[in-house]
Design a protein around this motif. Structure first.
Motif, mmCIF file in Angstrom:
data_model
loop_
_atom_site.group_PDB
_atom_site.id
_atom_site.type_symbol
_atom_site.label_atom_id
_atom_site.label_comp_id
_atom_site.label_asym_id
_atom_site.label_seq_id
_atom_site.Cartn_x
_atom_site.Cartn_y
_atom_site.Cartn_z
ATOM 1 N N THR A 151 0.833 -1.204 0.000
ATOM 2 C CA THR A 151 0.000 0.000 0.000
ATOM 3 C C THR A 151 0.865 1.252 0.000
ATOM 4 O OG1 THR A 151 -1.664 -1.234 1.257
ATOM 5 C CG2 THR A 151 -1.909 1.147 1.184
ATOM 6 N N LEU A 152 1.898 1.259 0.834
ATOM 7 C CA LEU A 152 2.808 2.398 0.913
ATOM 8 C C LEU A 152 3.503 2.661 -0.423
ATOM 9 C CD1 LEU A 152 4.414 4.536 2.520
ATOM 10 C CD2 LEU A 152 6.002 2.695 3.169
ATOM 11 N N ARG A 153 4.051 1.611 -1.031
ATOM 12 C CA ARG A 153 4.759 1.789 -2.303
ATOM 13 C C ARG A 153 3.801 2.221 -3.416
ATOM 14 N NH1 ARG A 153 8.653 2.315 0.589
ATOM 15 N NH2 ARG A 153 10.196 0.674 0.964
ATOM 16 N N ALA A 154 2.585 1.698 -3.395
ATOM 17 C CA ALA A 154 1.607 2.094 -4.420
ATOM 18 C C ALA A 154 1.302 3.590 -4.328
ATOM 19 C CB ALA A 154 0.323 1.277 -4.269
ATOM 20 N N ILE A 155 1.193 4.089 -3.115
ATOM 21 C CA ILE A 155 0.942 5.520 -2.922
ATOM 22 C C ILE A 155 2.164 6.327 -3.372
ATOM 23 C CG2 ILE A 155 0.524 7.308 -1.188
ATOM 24 C CD1 ILE A 155 -0.980 5.023 0.407
#
Length: 242
Positions: A151-155
């Motif tokens: 989720t963090l990397r996607a953001i």
């Protein structure tokens, strides 16, 4: 020649693969045939014009929580689990390169002998040059899951969505393999996932997606070619959004 991606519903997508997905029906480690099939799906998505990144888990080799449950220091166990994800990422990179899809592994724990360190602008540089970026070692911190890392990397990458690849075609009210009457959801909002404890991802990952308005798509990776269907909006999946 690669497509420009104009026909795709998602132009930039992060795919979350579990370590268990890479081991196929084996009880441990990697199933090379499965890794090759997953690499072919990712290569097809790249060829269609999607900018693809991947976060891979390490549960097929070592799980930090299981190590901690057996008396190991939790932080140490989590670091061991992060190292397992690097092994999986390197295996996936090798399979992607064999499928003629350029790929780079970026690790949150620097290990320059085997892969690049994670630097956001470096990752964006690779994506823009049509390379599949594989994020390894989670967030680089213990006590955080690879779901949260995805989720963090996607953001950070400005992705249109994060797609969690599973063995079933969406989110169910209970395990459909154990309960034939389990209810399948087409759409959910983040609050419903948390309130019903549906365990799509851990609570931190869902809260992070909610706070940043990042859609989460749960789909089956068991069917070859399903990723390209998802990109075109025709895959059977559950979409979690505002």
């Amino acid at each position: 020649m690669a497509n420009d991606g104009n026909s795709l519903k998602y132009k930039r997508l992060l795919v979350k693969l579990s370590g268990e997905a890479l081991m196929g029906r084996n009880g441990y480690g990697l199933d090379n045939a499965v890794v090759d099939r997953l690499a072919a799906d990712l290569a097809e998505a790249l060829e269609a014009g999607c900018e693809i990144s991947v976060v891979v888990g390490g549960g097929n080799i070592f799980r930090g929580l299981q190590g901690a449950a057996k008396g190991m220091d939790r932080a140490t166990a989590d670091y061991m689990g992060m190292l397992a994800t690097v092994m999986n990422a390197l295996a996936l990179q090798s399979a992607l390169e064999a499928a003629k899809a350029p790929a780079r592994v970026l690790s949150a724990i620097p290990m320059p002998t085997v892969c690049e360190p994670y630097v956001r602008h470096r990752a964006l540089y690779h994506l823009e040059r049509r390379r599949i970026v594989i994020f390894a070692a989670g967030t680089g911190n213990p006590f955080f899951t690879t779901d949260t890392a995805a989720t963090l990397r996607a953001i950070e990458m400005g992705c249109d969505a994060v797609a969690k690849a599973t063995q079933v075609d969406g989110v169910y009210s209970s395990d459909p393999k154990k309960n034939p009457n389990a209810q399948r959801f087409e759409r959910l909002n983040y609050s419903e996932v948390l309130a019903q404890d549906l365990r799509v991802m851990d609570g931190a990952a869902i809260a992070l997606a909610r706070d940043n308005h990042l859609p989460v798509i749960v789909f089956s990776i068991e069917e070859p070619g399903n990723l390209i269907k998802l990109l075109r909006g025709s895959a059977r999946a559950t979409v979690i959004h505002d």
